[in-house]
Scaffold this motif. Structure first.
Motif, mmCIF file in Angstrom:
data_model
loop_
_atom_site.group_PDB
_atom_site.id
_atom_site.type_symbol
_atom_site.label_atom_id
_atom_site.label_comp_id
_atom_site.label_asym_id
_atom_site.label_seq_id
_atom_site.Cartn_x
_atom_site.Cartn_y
_atom_site.Cartn_z
ATOM 1 N N TYR A 90 -120.474 -30.545 9.851
ATOM 2 C CA TYR A 90 -120.676 -31.091 8.521
ATOM 3 C C TYR A 90 -120.127 -32.515 8.502
ATOM 4 N N TRP A 91 -120.520 -33.297 7.501
ATOM 5 C CA TRP A 91 -120.075 -34.689 7.416
ATOM 6 C C TRP A 91 -118.732 -34.752 6.698
ATOM 7 N N ASN A 92 -117.706 -35.095 7.451
ATOM 8 C CA ASN A 92 -116.347 -35.183 6.923
ATOM 9 C C ASN A 92 -116.078 -36.625 6.511
ATOM 10 N N THR A 93 -116.023 -36.879 5.201
ATOM 11 C CA THR A 93 -115.850 -38.246 4.705
ATOM 12 C C THR A 93 -114.454 -38.795 4.954
ATOM 13 N N SER A 94 -113.484 -37.929 5.230
ATOM 14 C CA SER A 94 -112.110 -38.388 5.460
ATOM 15 C C SER A 94 -111.806 -38.605 6.937
ATOM 16 N N LYS A 95 -112.791 -38.462 7.795
ATOM 17 C CA LYS A 95 -112.578 -38.625 9.230
ATOM 18 C C LYS A 95 -112.880 -40.071 9.620
ATOM 19 N N GLY A 96 -111.849 -40.789 9.990
ATOM 20 C CA GLY A 96 -112.037 -42.179 10.370
ATOM 21 C C GLY A 96 -112.284 -43.064 9.161
ATOM 22 N N ALA A 97 -112.692 -44.290 9.450
ATOM 23 C CA ALA A 97 -112.908 -45.249 8.366
ATOM 24 C C ALA A 97 -114.211 -44.999 7.625
ATOM 25 N N ARG A 98 -115.238 -44.523 8.331
ATOM 26 C CA ARG A 98 -116.554 -44.329 7.728
ATOM 27 C C ARG A 98 -116.972 -42.872 7.666
ATOM 28 N N GLY A 99 -116.094 -41.971 8.063
ATOM 29 C CA GLY A 99 -116.461 -40.567 8.119
ATOM 30 C C GLY A 99 -117.082 -40.206 9.449
ATOM 31 N N GLY A 100 -117.279 -38.921 9.678
ATOM 32 C CA GLY A 100 -117.865 -38.486 10.943
ATOM 33 C C GLY A 100 -118.147 -36.999 10.916
ATOM 34 N N TRP A 101 -118.898 -36.543 11.894
ATOM 35 C CA TRP A 101 -119.245 -35.130 11.982
ATOM 36 C C TRP A 101 -118.021 -34.327 12.405
ATOM 37 N N ASP A 102 -117.855 -33.140 11.784
ATOM 38 C CA ASP A 102 -116.717 -32.273 12.066
ATOM 39 C C ASP A 102 -117.211 -30.828 12.080
ATOM 40 N N ASN A 103 -116.629 -30.008 12.934
ATOM 41 C CA ASN A 103 -117.067 -28.612 13.030
ATOM 42 C C ASN A 103 -116.081 -27.631 12.408
ATOM 43 N N ALA A 104 -115.076 -28.129 11.693
ATOM 44 C CA ALA A 104 -114.083 -27.245 11.087
ATOM 45 C C ALA A 104 -114.745 -26.361 10.038
ATOM 46 N N GLY A 105 -114.531 -25.059 10.124
ATOM 47 C CA GLY A 105 -115.104 -24.121 9.164
ATOM 48 C C GLY A 105 -116.539 -23.749 9.418
ATOM 49 N N CYS A 106 -117.149 -24.286 10.456
ATOM 50 C CA CYS A 106 -118.549 -23.986 10.775
ATOM 51 C C CYS A 106 -118.626 -23.349 12.162
ATOM 52 N N SER A 107 -119.538 -22.423 12.315
ATOM 53 C CA SER A 107 -119.713 -21.748 13.597
ATOM 54 C C SER A 107 -121.164 -21.318 13.755
ATOM 55 N N VAL A 108 -121.551 -21.031 14.985
ATOM 56 C CA VAL A 108 -122.908 -20.560 15.279
ATOM 57 C C VAL A 108 -122.973 -19.070 14.978
ATOM 58 N N LEU A 109 -123.907 -18.690 14.089
ATOM 59 C CA LEU A 109 -124.046 -17.284 13.714
ATOM 60 C C LEU A 109 -125.042 -16.549 14.594
ATOM 61 N N ASP A 110 -126.155 -17.201 14.904
ATOM 62 C CA ASP A 110 -127.196 -16.504 15.661
ATOM 63 C C ASP A 110 -128.087 -17.522 16.362
ATOM 64 N N ILE A 165 -131.854 -17.430 18.313
ATOM 65 C CA ILE A 165 -133.029 -16.620 18.616
ATOM 66 C C ILE A 165 -133.848 -17.311 19.692
ATOM 67 N N GLU A 166 -133.850 -16.748 20.870
ATOM 68 C CA GLU A 166 -134.662 -17.212 21.999
ATOM 69 C C GLU A 166 -134.501 -18.708 22.243
ATOM 70 N N ASN A 167 -133.348 -19.213 21.948
ATOM 71 C CA ASN A 167 -132.996 -20.596 22.268
ATOM 72 C C ASN A 167 -133.831 -21.648 21.529
ATOM 73 N N VAL A 168 -134.526 -21.225 20.448
ATOM 74 C CA VAL A 168 -135.314 -22.184 19.671
ATOM 75 C C VAL A 168 -134.937 -22.165 18.194
ATOM 76 N N SER A 169 -134.257 -21.140 17.735
ATOM 77 C CA SER A 169 -133.845 -21.049 16.341
ATOM 78 C C SER A 169 -132.340 -20.809 16.287
ATOM 79 N N ILE A 170 -131.637 -21.635 15.514
ATOM 80 C CA ILE A 170 -130.183 -21.565 15.442
ATOM 81 C C ILE A 170 -129.775 -21.330 13.995
#
Length: 306
Positions: free
Chosen positions: A23-43, A45-50
């Motif tokens: 997700y886009w974390n607005t408090s990460k760095g000066a301009r914000g950045g992508w962060d994976n805190a609180g997010c995980s891969v649930l499923d 499907i055949e390596n084409v659907s996430i």
């Protein structure tokens, strides 16, 4: 109403991808950045659907990249196994030089001790700290590791050049008066020249060369940026290798002249010349391995991969 999880499903049209729910974390760095805190891969499907699951609301996405075959698990295992074997061999070398008094008092083996200790530290820091995920987004720790790896890598090449200089004066310039103070000078250069390059790199880039500049580079704690890598790593390495090969060529030429002169003054000149020529070939091969000739294969591969 309490939000427990939110699911996001996308289709990925690529083969054998690397993906991460973020997700886009607005408090990460000066301009914000992508962060994976609180997010995980649930499923998957055949390596084409996430399907991703997050426990908060914001701007979500899935980062997808092609899997790099050079960072695959088998190659990683081979890398760590070879590094561990090298550490064992270097440990045996260091202990042998330290425990045997005759070797410990020899200037040549003292230089070998410096090279072995520097390479030992380089491999250890590389194995323990090269991957950024070990530091949980701690840029200072990752930057410190990047600086250490940079210095130790350059110091390793500096030690090989110091050994090349010492061997040249010992075998070619035998009666040169500068030989007496040479060990202290080459050791000083081997320690200070790499340090000067690291300090200049940090000062000119304002430590930016040791910080992440793109998502591709964020996985490793190392020098970043094409210009910084070329000037701060590849150029010093190339200069050291070329200097070592030049010194090796001068040593070989000097010994070849001695063989020719000795062969003309001995009765069994042809036989003696042939024997000494074989010894010269052995000397050149051994010195080539010691002075880093194998890096002529490795460095182009590193540059091509980067």
């Amino acid at each position: 109403i309490r939000l427990r999880s939110l699911c996001l499903r996308v289709c990925v049209y690529t083969q054998d991808p690397l993906y991460e729910c973020v997700y886009w974390n607005t408090s990460k760095g000066a301009r914000g950045g992508w962060d994976n805190a609180g997010c995980s891969v649930l499923d998957v499907i055949e390596n084409v659907s996430i399907t991703c699951r997050c426990n908060h609301l914001t701007s979500f996405s899935i980062l997808v990249t092609h899997r790099d075959p050079l960072t695959s698990t088998p190659l990683t295992i081979v890398t760590y196994v070879c590094c561990a074997a090298s550490l064992l061999g270097l440990t045996a070398t260091i202990l042998t030089i330290l425990l045997v008094k005759k070797l410990r008092m020899s200037v040549h083996y003292r230089l070998m001790l410096g090279l072995s200790a520097t390479l030992w530290l380089l491999l250890l820091v590389f194995m323990v700290g090269i991957k950024k995920r070990y530091y949980l987004e701690n840029d200072y720790a990752c930057g410190t590791v990047a600086i250490l790896i940079h210095y130790l890598l350059l110091a390793t090449f500096a030690w090989t050049s110091a050994i090349a200089t010492f061997v040249y004066f010992k075998l070619v310039k035998v009666f040169d008066g500068a030989y007496q103070n040479l060990p202290r000078r080459v050791v000083t250069c081997a320690l200070t020249v790499p340090l000067a390059i690291v300090v200049l790199t940090a000062a000119i880039s304002r430590l930016g060369a040791y910080k992440d500049t793109s998502a591709k580079e964020s996985k490793y704690c190392f020098v970043h940026g094409l210009v910084g890598t070329a000037l701060a790593i590849y150029l010093p390495m190339a200069m050291s290798l070329l200097y070592n090969m030049l010194v090796l060529a001068l040593i070989a030429r000097s010994f070849k002249r001695r063989i020719n002169i000795a062969g003309r003054h001995l009765l069994a000149g042809a036989r003696a010349s042939s024997t000494w020529s074989r010894e010269l070939v052995k000397l050149v091969v051994l010195l080539s391995l010691l002075l880093g000739v194998t890096w002529f294969v490795s460095v182009p591969m590193i540059i091509w991969n980067s």
